[in-house]
Design a protein around this motif. Structure first.
Motif: not given
Length: 434
Positions: A404-415
């Motif tokens: 990834m260019r930027r390691p940003l994780l938006v976890d909309l399921r909280n897994i």
């Protein structure tokens, strides 16, 4: 018993195959010749774990067959199920019952001897009365009884739900029909499943009330998740704390981007319209519908904020397009609202789903569909987990970080656990997290 299933959609095909597996002789009828041709070739038009093998086994055993012309099957049947679609009617939100009533007219002219006609489709209160009236009007000499038998099948676990149900609801007002339905479901008696016999109208309302309650439960925990973010609490711990109360229970307390699918959206709206029609408004359900619609767009805004407030020109990798895992169903999926909203903000979207991409190609535009999760995140600025497929639960986050260019994780399921993602080098944003 000889059973005919009108409609080979999700409910009709799963129910027909399961009844055949119980030992009944089942013919599934559909007006779409191409669908019947595919089924006769052993091709299953929907993705449901275990269904392909179940159909193949029962076709081979001679208990399950498919036909476009259902005349002979209806004439020979002891039980005829109506399992056609009841989509939301355009303009007023009521359930479109045209397919149900057309099936009733067809059945009326063909039944011979005493026949139980069962509405398996999800229908508003009073539909069974109208089906009864149509058959009597079309064929005054017909010997029949109309029964309500709603389905409670979860996509992704439908076969298990059919064979080991929480309950079977049968709305019946005719003693002979009750005996027929008891015999039809007798193979399940070894599991000691509860059968709820009710009036026909009560049975019809049970289905809608059940789905509306579950939709409210999902919407409730989503709003609690928003509050958790503001006050510094953890929604998953809140859900566990309240779910251990036997009066509440832990199921459907997983926060996310809002409910979708083939049932909850249309059934909640249909119940609202029915309640308004009878001047008994259901304010909680009305609000549930409104909050859930707003929820999906709010998730796009959440992704924008996580990316720094301006997502224009950035690449967003979306993992999961279907409304839930283990299905290819895209109906009312949150992705259909979130992705266009992100594109409107100027984002480029790359997506992957294990089963939903064929349908998604018809429903979403200007999306690059990747071959797998790692291809999806190449040079991406944001990774969004939208559907909790099992294969997304143990991704190599360290590898993803390098892609990834930027390691940003938006976890909309909280897994993922926040500390786990951060230890692997990601900025992490979950739902209902401090």
């Amino acid at each position: 018993m000889r059973v005919t299933m009108i409609g080979t959609g999700y409910v009709g095909l799963v129910s027909g195959a399961c009844f055949a597996d119980f030992g009944h002789e089942v013919v599934c009828v559909d007006k779409d010749p191409s669908k019947i041709e595919r089924l006769n070739r052993g091709e299953i038009p929907i993705f449901e774990p275990g269904l392909e093998q179940l159909v193949a086994d029962n076709v081979k055993a001679g208990r399950l067959s498919f036909a476009v012309d259902g005349a002979e099957a209806i004439r020979n049947a002891e039980v005829v199920f109506i399992a056609v679609g009841t989509p939301t009617r355009r303009g007023d939100g009521h359930a479109d019952l045209s397919y149900v009533y057309a099936a009733a007219e067809e059945i009326a002219g063909l039944i011979e001897g005493f026949t139980v006609v069962v509405t398996k489709s999800t229908v508003p209160v009073g539909t069974g009365d109208e089906v009864d009236a149509i058959i009597r009007r079309t064929n005054p000499d017909a010997q029949f009884a109309v029964v309500s038998n709603p389905e409670f099948l979860r996509e992704g676990a439908a076969i298990e739900d059919f064979k080991r149900p929480d309950r079977v609801v049968i709305g019946v007002e005719h003693d002979r029909a009750r005996e027929v339905m008891a015999e039809l479901y007798r193979p399940l008696s070894l599991n000691e499943f509860p059968v709820v016999y009710t009036s026909r109208r009560t049975s019809e309302l049970i289905k809608y009330a059940g789905n509306a309650f579950l939709a409210m439960k999902i919407t409730f925990i989503n709003e609690i998740a928003d509050l958790c973010e503001k006050v510094g609490a953890d929604v998953q711990q809140v859900a566990k704390g309240i779910g251990l109360d036997g009066r509440i229970g832990s199921k459907f307390l997983n926060p996310g981007p809002g409910y979708g699918g083939s049932c909850f959206p249309k059934d909640t709206i249909a119940l609202v319209r029915t309640a308004q029609q009878y001047e008994a408004p259901v304010r909680l359900i009305e609000t549930t519908v409104e909050v859930n619609d707003a929820r999906k767009l709010a998730m796009a805004e959440k992704i924008r904020r996580a990316a720094g407030g301006d997502i224009a020109g950035q690449t967003v990798a979306i993992l999961g397009l279907t409304f839930k895992p283990n299905t290819d169903d895209m109906r009312d999926s949150p992705s259909l609202a979130i992705i266009p909203a992100l594109q409107k903000m100027g984002a480029r979207v790359r997506a992957f789903d294990p089963e939903g991409m064929a349908e998604a190609r018809h429903l979403l535009s200007d999306v690059h569909f990747a071959e797998g999760p790692y291809q999806a995140v190449e040079d991406a600025d944001v990774l969004v987990i939208l559907t909790e497929w099992d294969q997304f639960r143990a991704l190599d986050l360290k590898r993803m970080k390098t892609l990834m260019r930027r390691p940003l994780l938006v976890d909309l399921r909280n897994i993922y656990r926040p500390h786990q993602a951060r230890n692997d080098g990601f900025e992490y944003v979950g739902v209902g997290k401090p």
